[in-house]
Design a protein around this motif. Structure first.
Motif, PDB file in Angstrom:
ATOM      1  N   ALA A 116       0.844  -1.205   0.000  1.00  0.00           N
ATOM      2  CA  ALA A 116       0.000   0.000   0.000  1.00  0.00           C
ATOM      3  C   ALA A 116       0.876   1.251   0.000  1.00  0.00           C
ATOM      4  CB  ALA A 116      -0.931  -0.003   1.202  1.00  0.00           C
ATOM      5  N   ALA A 117       1.952   1.235   0.800  1.00  0.00           N
ATOM      6  CA  ALA A 117       2.829   2.406   0.901  1.00  0.00           C
ATOM      7  C   ALA A 117       3.524   2.686  -0.424  1.00  0.00           C
ATOM      8  CB  ALA A 117       3.872   2.191   1.996  1.00  0.00           C
ATOM      9  N   HIS A 118       3.893   1.619  -1.140  1.00  0.00           N
ATOM     10  CA  HIS A 118       4.623   1.768  -2.400  1.00  0.00           C
ATOM     11  C   HIS A 118       3.718   2.355  -3.495  1.00  0.00           C
ATOM     12  CE1 HIS A 118       7.831   0.984  -5.195  1.00  0.00           C
ATOM     13  NE2 HIS A 118       7.076   0.210  -5.952  1.00  0.00           N
ATOM     14  N   ALA A 119       2.438   1.987  -3.453  1.00  0.00           N
ATOM     15  CA  ALA A 119       1.429   2.597  -4.343  1.00  0.00           C
ATOM     16  C   ALA A 119       1.759   2.475  -5.826  1.00  0.00           C
ATOM     17  CB  ALA A 119       1.182   4.055  -3.954  1.00  0.00           C
ATOM     18  N   ASP A 120       2.209   1.296  -6.230  1.00  0.00           N
ATOM     19  CA  ASP A 120       2.390   1.073  -7.664  1.00  0.00           C
ATOM     20  C   ASP A 120       0.994   1.020  -8.301  1.00  0.00           C
ATOM     21  OD1 ASP A 120       4.721  -0.437  -9.621  1.00  0.00           O
ATOM     22  OD2 ASP A 120       2.613  -0.607 -10.192  1.00  0.00           O
ATOM     23  N   PRO A 121       0.799   1.717  -9.424  1.00  0.00           N
ATOM     24  CA  PRO A 121      -0.545   1.750 -10.026  1.00  0.00           C
ATOM     25  C   PRO A 121      -1.017   0.401 -10.569  1.00  0.00           C
ATOM     26  CG  PRO A 121       1.033   2.983 -11.356  1.00  0.00           C
ATOM     27  CD  PRO A 121       1.749   2.589 -10.106  1.00  0.00           C
ATOM     28  N   SER A 122      -0.101  -0.571 -10.686  1.00  0.00           N
ATOM     29  CA  SER A 122      -0.479  -1.900 -11.165  1.00  0.00           C
ATOM     30  C   SER A 122      -0.703  -2.891 -10.029  1.00  0.00           C
ATOM     31  CB  SER A 122       0.630  -2.464 -12.055  1.00  0.00           C
ATOM     32  OG  SER A 122       0.900  -1.615 -13.113  1.00  0.00           O
ATOM     33  N   ALA A 123      -0.486  -2.483  -8.802  1.00  0.00           N
ATOM     34  CA  ALA A 123      -0.407  -3.443  -7.701  1.00  0.00           C
ATOM     35  C   ALA A 123      -1.782  -3.879  -7.197  1.00  0.00           C
ATOM     36  CB  ALA A 123       0.410  -2.853  -6.562  1.00  0.00           C
ATOM     37  N   GLU A 124      -1.823  -5.102  -6.672  1.00  0.00           N
ATOM     38  CA  GLU A 124      -3.081  -5.727  -6.293  1.00  0.00           C
ATOM     39  C   GLU A 124      -3.636  -5.214  -4.967  1.00  0.00           C
ATOM     40  OE1 GLU A 124      -0.348  -7.322  -7.239  1.00  0.00           O
ATOM     41  OE2 GLU A 124      -0.881  -8.273  -9.121  1.00  0.00           O
ATOM     42  N   ILE A 125      -2.769  -4.954  -3.977  1.00  0.00           N
ATOM     43  CA  ILE A 125      -3.274  -4.504  -2.666  1.00  0.00           C
ATOM     44  C   ILE A 125      -3.960  -3.134  -2.771  1.00  0.00           C
ATOM     45  CG2 ILE A 125      -2.530  -3.730  -0.347  1.00  0.00           C
ATOM     46  CD1 ILE A 125      -2.776  -6.771  -0.567  1.00  0.00           C
TER      47      ILE A 125
END
Lengths: 275, 174
Positions: A116-125
């Motif tokens: 969540a902290a990393h906030a990659d726009p492709s990420a599942e969380i």
């Protein structure tokens, strides 16, 4: 490639971590599982002066229920959440999405809050948090606050988190009776970042579809219970609104097409499993 | 709270393949380099160094980990296992290693150490793996030689052998 030099602080409790964050501000980064941060350090896309390791803080590694909420504190590894007994009944969307989250080898280390902290726009969380209208609990030495996921993710790897704040926990609403949940993803290799990921919720009177990998953050849209060409038109409008771009992984056109086709499949699956 | 200075070399102590070891590490030292250069354990291979290829996979407290995405200082007090720790004796292959040899599941061998480590970890938690599960585990590794089919065949064979031969040691020596 190797990281630039940094001081390394092992926080023994939450107040130590918060004090260190307050002292070093934007020069410091929190490290938990490190599976998103270490690539950034290795490629020197991030060069913090101080890393604050929170994995030694007691009590942060247990998932807990608070009423209708599944609370996942900062030290919970992705594999640990996946192994939670009964997760498929407790929150089917999360159970369906987690196997797509990285690889067996990275889920064993990476944390849910770290993603969540990393906030990659492709990420599942982040996608699941936005789809479920979940929350992020932030702590600084001065105050605690809770932010809705839709407000937390602000752009490409940009969040509402302040420099002196850490994510204490993320909160996923538990499954509600009468709601169907489904998750689908297309990636180059199972476990790699999504080209497009879709998370759908279908209630008695509405469809909610959240999409990752297209805009610069996960985006959610709600429709009435449309079907046939009306649903196609709505998905097409959503796909164009997301402002897809070409990159090395896929063209904007493929991404829009996946919003239409994968989105439709995900909605159909959520419809079919409404309990 | 302990604070390790960026420029100081700090003593890091952990268990490597059952034996206590220690080395001097700056905080920025990666676990791959600590193992290879600090301890001479060169079985762990350095591939992409950003967590994609899986060649450097080790076990930390029994769980698989990309060593290139792990800092040496994070190994403090942990139980670390590398490919050197898989065979039961210097002149013997483990069940999984022997299966890899039989099925021609390696060619250049660069990725093999990491794959063996991942499969070893997985078979400890799942003694009846399906082909699909094994494909997902191996999917965390890039192999540019084999096409993966012999690897999956070897893994299925080894899993069956370990299951069917109660006299064999528990997956400690997969």
């Amino acid at each position: 490639m190797k990281p630039a030099a940094f001081d390394y602080i092992r926080a023994g409790d939450l107040s130590e971590a918060l004090d260190a964050l307050a002292r070093h501000g934007s020069d410091a980064r929190i490290i938990a599982g490190g599976q998103s941060l270490l690539p950034m350090l290795n490629m020197r896309l991030a060069k913090p002066a101080v890393l604050i390791d929170v994995m030694g803080i007691p009590g942060l590694d247990k998932v807990r229920r608070e009423g209708d909420a599944i609370v996942v504190p900062a030290g919970v590894r992705q594999a640990a959440l996946m192994r939670r007994p009964n997760l498929a009944a407790e929150q089917p969307l999360l159970a369906a999405a987690l196997p797509w989250l990285g690889h067996y080898q990275t889920r064993a280390r990476g944390t849910v809050c770290g993603s969540a902290a990393h906030a990659d726009p492709s990420a599942e969380i982040p996608l699941c948090l936005v789809a479920l209208d979940g929350e992020i609990r932030l702590r600084s030495p001065r105050k605690s606050r809770t932010v809705k996921a839709g407000d937390f993710f602000a752009g490409m790897m940009v969040t509402d988190k302040g420099d002196d704040e850490l994510i204490e926990a993320v909160v996923f609403p538990a499954a509600r009776p009468g709601t169907g949940y489904a998750f689908r993803e297309v990636a180059r290799r199972h476990g790699d970042f999504a080209i497009v990921g879709c998370a759908a919720l279908v209630t008695a009177d509405a469809i909610h579809l959240a999409v990752a990998g297209v805009a610069d953050k996960p985006e959610r849209r709600s429709f009435p219970l449309l079907d046939g060409s009306a649903l196609s038109d709505a998905l097409n409008a959503f796909a164009w609104d997301l402002d897809a771009r070409d990159d090395v992984h896929a063209t904007a056109r493929l991404r829009r097409d996946l919003v239409r086709s994968l989105g439709r499949e995900t909605i159909a699956e959520a419809l079919s499993c409404r309990a | 709270m302990s604070r390790l200075s960026a420029t100081a070399r700090n003593r890091v102590a952990f268990t490597l393949n059952g034996r206590p070891v220690s080395l001097e590490a700056e905080p920025r030292l990666l676990a791959t380099d600590a193992l290879r250069h600090g301890l001479g354990a060169t079985g762990t291979h350095v591939g992409c160094e950003h967590g994609v290829c899986g060649a450097c996979t080790i076990q930390i407290d029994g769980a698989p980990a990309r060593a290139c995405l792990t800092l040496a200082v994070q190994l403090e007090g942990r139980d670390v296992r590398t490919v050197e720790g898989l065979s039961p004796a210097a002149d013997r292959l483990s069940v999984m290693q022997a299966a890899f040899r039989r099925h021609h599941a390696l060619q250049c061998g660069f990725c093999t150490a990491g794959i063996l480590i991942s499969l070893d970890a997985f078979l400890r938690e799942q003694r009846h793996p399906t082909e699909e599960q094994l494909r997902e585990v191996v999917g965390g590794h890039l192999c540019r030689c084999t096409g993966y089919t012999p690897i999956i065949r070897a893994a299925l064979d080894a899993a069956a052998q370990l299951r069917d031969a109660p006299s064999l040691p528990e997956p400690a020596h997969v």
